[in-house]
Design an enzyme around this catalytic site. Structure first.
Site, PDB file in Angstrom:
ATOM      1  N   ASN A 202      -1.647   1.431  -4.747  1.00 42.54           N
ATOM      2  CA  ASN A 202      -2.743   0.886  -5.540  1.00 42.54           C
ATOM      3  C   ASN A 202      -3.383  -0.295  -4.831  1.00 42.54           C
ATOM      4  O   ASN A 202      -4.589  -0.525  -4.940  1.00 42.54           O
ATOM      5  CB  ASN A 202      -2.227   0.463  -6.918  1.00 42.54           C
ATOM      6  N   HIS A 232       2.920  -6.246   2.898  1.00 46.88           N
ATOM      7  CA  HIS A 232       1.554  -5.811   3.197  1.00 46.88           C
ATOM      8  C   HIS A 232       0.926  -6.790   4.184  1.00 46.88           C
ATOM      9  O   HIS A 232       1.004  -8.007   3.994  1.00 46.88           O
ATOM     10  CB  HIS A 232       0.687  -5.784   1.929  1.00 46.88           C
TER      11      HIS A 232
END
Length: 280
Positions: A202, A232
Site C-alpha cells: 500500500n 522502505h
C-alpha cells in the site's frame, strides 16, 4: 503535554465528527480505541464480518458504537475508514461517497482497480482520502509534483513472515521459508507490485498517487531474513529537489502491516478537527 504544544492538536468544540470503521483487525481496533477517547471525534459505527468475535472489545469502549452492514456505514458517519481486505474496498467506499461522505482508504492498493470511485466521489460531493501511513516525506512528494518529478524509486525489504501468501510468491512457486540471505522477489511498477503483493505494498501505491503515478513509480521488493522490521527506502529526483527517505516500521500484530499505519490514520482524523494544522 506542554500546553504550548497542545494547541497543535486541540479540537474545535462545536460538534463531534462521526467516524465509522469497516474492519476491526490490528489497524481498526487501534483506531477505534483512539476514537473512543473523544477529542472532537466519535466512533459512531463499525462493520465486522463476525460481530460476536468483537463484542467484548466493543463492550469495553466508553461509548460502544452501532454494528452495521458495510453499506450502511455512510448513513451513521461523516467519515468512513476502510480497514478491511482490499477485496472489500469497493463495497465499503462506494456507498459512502455516493452519500457525499469522506472515505479513508487504508488498502490503497485496491484503489487502482476501482479508480472510478474517485469520479463517483467527485460527482456526489464525497472525498477519498489516502493516509500517509508508513511513508514519511509524502508532503515533499506532494509538493514536488507541483513542479516536475523526473523519477521515483522505492526499495522495500520485509521479514519473511510479512510476505507469506502474497499472490506473486504463490503463483511463481517461490520458497522463502528457507532463505538465509536477502532475495529480490520483484522489480517493476507500483501498479504491478500492488497486484502481486496486495497486502504489502500500500505504501508504494500511496507514493505513486502522490507523485508520478503507478506506472512510472519503480519498485523493488526483497524478502530479507536479516531484518525484523519493514524497511522502505525511497529516492525522488525532481526539478525542485533531490531527496531520499528511509524508514523502518515496527510490524503490528499483523506482520504484513506496520504499527505506524494505524497511528497515521488517527493523526489524519484528528487533523480534520484541529484548529492548527501542520503539514501540507
Amino acid at each position: 503535554m506542554d500546553r504550548r504544544w497542545k494547541v497543535m492538536t486541540d479540537q474545535t468544540a462545536s460538534s463531534e465528527l462521526r467516524v465509522a470503521i469497516a474492519g476491526l483487525g490490528s489497524i481498526g481496533t487501534k483506531i477505534a480505541a483512539a476514537l473512543d477517547q473523544g477529542e472532537g471525534l466519535t466512533l459512531s459505527a463499525v462493520a465486522v464480518r463476525d460481530p460476536a468475535k468483537h463484542q467484548a472489545f466493543l463492550n469495553g469502549l466508553r461509548r460502544p458504537p452501532q454494528v452495521l452492514p458495510i453499506d450502511q456505514l455512510g448513513e451513521a458517519a461523516d467519515i468512513v475508514v476502510e480497514c478491511a481486505p482490499s477485496s472489500q474496498l469497493r463495497a465499503i467506499v462506494e456507498p459512502a461517497v455516493k452519500r457525499g461522505k469522506a472515505a479513508v482508504v487504508v488498502s490503497v492498493g485496491g484503489l487502482l482497480d476501482n479508480f472510478d470511485l474517485v469520479d463517483l466521489a467527485r460527482a456526489n460531493g464525497g472525498r477519498i482520502i489516502v493516509p500517509t501511513g508508513a511513508l514519511i516525506g509524502l508532503d515533499a512528494v506532494n509538493a514536488a509534483v507541483i513542479g516536475t518529478i523526473h523519477s521515483v524509486k522505492m526499495v522495500t525489504r520485509k521479514p519473511i513472515d510479512g510476505l507469506k501468501g502474497a499472490p506473486f510468491i504463490v503463483h511463481n512457486n517461490i520458497d522463502i521459508d528457507t532463505l538465509r540471505e536477502p532475495l529480490k522477489l520483484f522489480e517493476g511498477t507500483a501498479r504491478e507490485a500492488a497486484k502481486g503483493f496486495p497486502a504489502n505494498l500500500n505504501v508504494a501505491v500511496a507514493l505513486s498517487l502522490a507523485g508520478v503515478g503507478p506506472d512510472r513509480t519503480s519498485v523493488q521488493i526483497w524478502a530479507d531474513p536479516t531484518v525484523t522490521r519493514n524497511v522502505h527506502r525511497i529516492e525522488v529526483e525532481a526539478d525542485s529537489a533531490r531527496f531520499s527517505m528511509s524508514i523502518e516500521n515496527i510490524p503490528s500484530e499483523n506482520p504484513k502491516t506496520g504499527l505506524i499505519t494505524a497511528l497515521s490514520v488517527i493523526a489524519l482524523l484528528r487533523k480534520q478537527r484541529a484548529t492548527l494544522c501542520v503539514g501540507t
